[in-house]
Write a protein that holds these residues in place. Structure first.
Motif, PDB file in Angstrom:
ATOM      1  N   LYS A  48       0.879  -1.127   0.000  1.00  0.00           N
ATOM      2  CA  LYS A  48       0.114   0.098  -0.102  1.00  0.00           C
ATOM      3  C   LYS A  48       0.937   1.287  -0.201  1.00  0.00           C
ATOM      4  N   LYS A  49       2.239   1.182   0.027  1.00  0.00           N
ATOM      5  CA  LYS A  49       3.043   2.403   0.171  1.00  0.00           C
ATOM      6  C   LYS A  49       3.015   2.951  -1.037  1.00  0.00           C
ATOM      7  N   ILE A  50       2.943   2.313  -2.058  1.00  0.00           N
ATOM      8  CA  ILE A  50       2.927   2.879  -3.551  1.00  0.00           C
ATOM      9  C   ILE A  50       1.508   2.836  -4.190  1.00  0.00           C
ATOM     10  N   PRO A  51       0.578   3.970  -4.005  1.00  0.00           N
ATOM     11  CA  PRO A  51      -0.712   3.735  -4.247  1.00  0.00           C
ATOM     12  C   PRO A  51      -0.927   3.827  -5.746  1.00  0.00           C
ATOM     13  N   ALA A  52      -2.158   3.169  -6.231  1.00  0.00           N
ATOM     14  CA  ALA A  52      -2.539   3.524  -7.920  1.00  0.00           C
ATOM     15  C   ALA A  52      -1.533   2.320  -8.628  1.00  0.00           C
ATOM     16  N   TYR A  87      11.578  -1.860  -4.263  1.00  0.00           N
ATOM     17  CA  TYR A  87      10.970  -0.499  -4.294  1.00  0.00           C
ATOM     18  C   TYR A  87       9.933  -0.470  -3.337  1.00  0.00           C
ATOM     19  N   TYR A  88       9.030  -1.401  -3.234  1.00  0.00           N
ATOM     20  CA  TYR A  88       7.954  -1.089  -2.299  1.00  0.00           C
ATOM     21  C   TYR A  88       8.500  -1.166  -0.868  1.00  0.00           C
ATOM     22  N   ARG A  89       9.393  -1.994  -0.716  1.00  0.00           N
ATOM     23  CA  ARG A  89      10.021  -2.016   0.816  1.00  0.00           C
ATOM     24  C   ARG A  89      10.951  -0.942   0.998  1.00  0.00           C
TER      25      ARG A  89
END
Length: 138
Positions: A48-52, A87-89
């Motif tokens: 959820k850290k990078i929305p859309a 990248y998300y982490r």
């Protein structure tokens, strides 16, 4: 029983129950992503850290969710996905030097990520490989 007293509980069962609740909550917050046959496990909150993006919108109603294995399957490049998940982490997108630029761009597009987010340490390599590959394949 000694002296008419029954042994007192030390709360072991209660501690075990609390620990099981914590483990269940943790398991409910985790998600398994099988990308090209490589299983990755992370937390829903991480995605959820990078929305859309594709990963921020995962639901069990999606066709690529397998309820038997409790995982999402994507037939995509697993090596590039390792960088995507990183990248998300971490919030840092690095270019894997073992793939060509257009493949990397295609994978980023699939996952809904912007190639302009590539870290400065990888940017020159990425843009050189990307432009070199597109020059060869117009």
């Amino acid at each position: 029983m000694v002296g008419g007293h029954q042994p007192q509980s030390t709360g072991g069962a209660n501690c075990t129950g609390t620990m099981m609740n914590i483990l269940n909550i943790d398991a409910e917050n985790r998600v398994v992503l099988n990308v090209g046959g490589i299983r990755h496990e992370t937390y829903k909150a991480t995605l959820k850290k990078i929305p859309a993006t594709r990963l921020s919108r995962l639901t069990e109603a999606l066709a690529n969710y397998d309820p038997v294995l409790n995982e999402y399957f994507f037939d995509r490049h697993p090596g590039v996905f390792a960088q995507v998940l990183n990248y998300y982490r971490t919030g840092k997108l690095h270019y894997p030097t073992d793939v060509c630029g257009p493949l990397f761009e295609e994978e980023l597009e699939f996952w809904g990520l912007d190639a302009n987010q590539v870290e400065p340490c990888c940017w020159m390599t990425y843009t050189q490989v990307s432009s070199y590959s597109t020059d060869l394949h117009p």
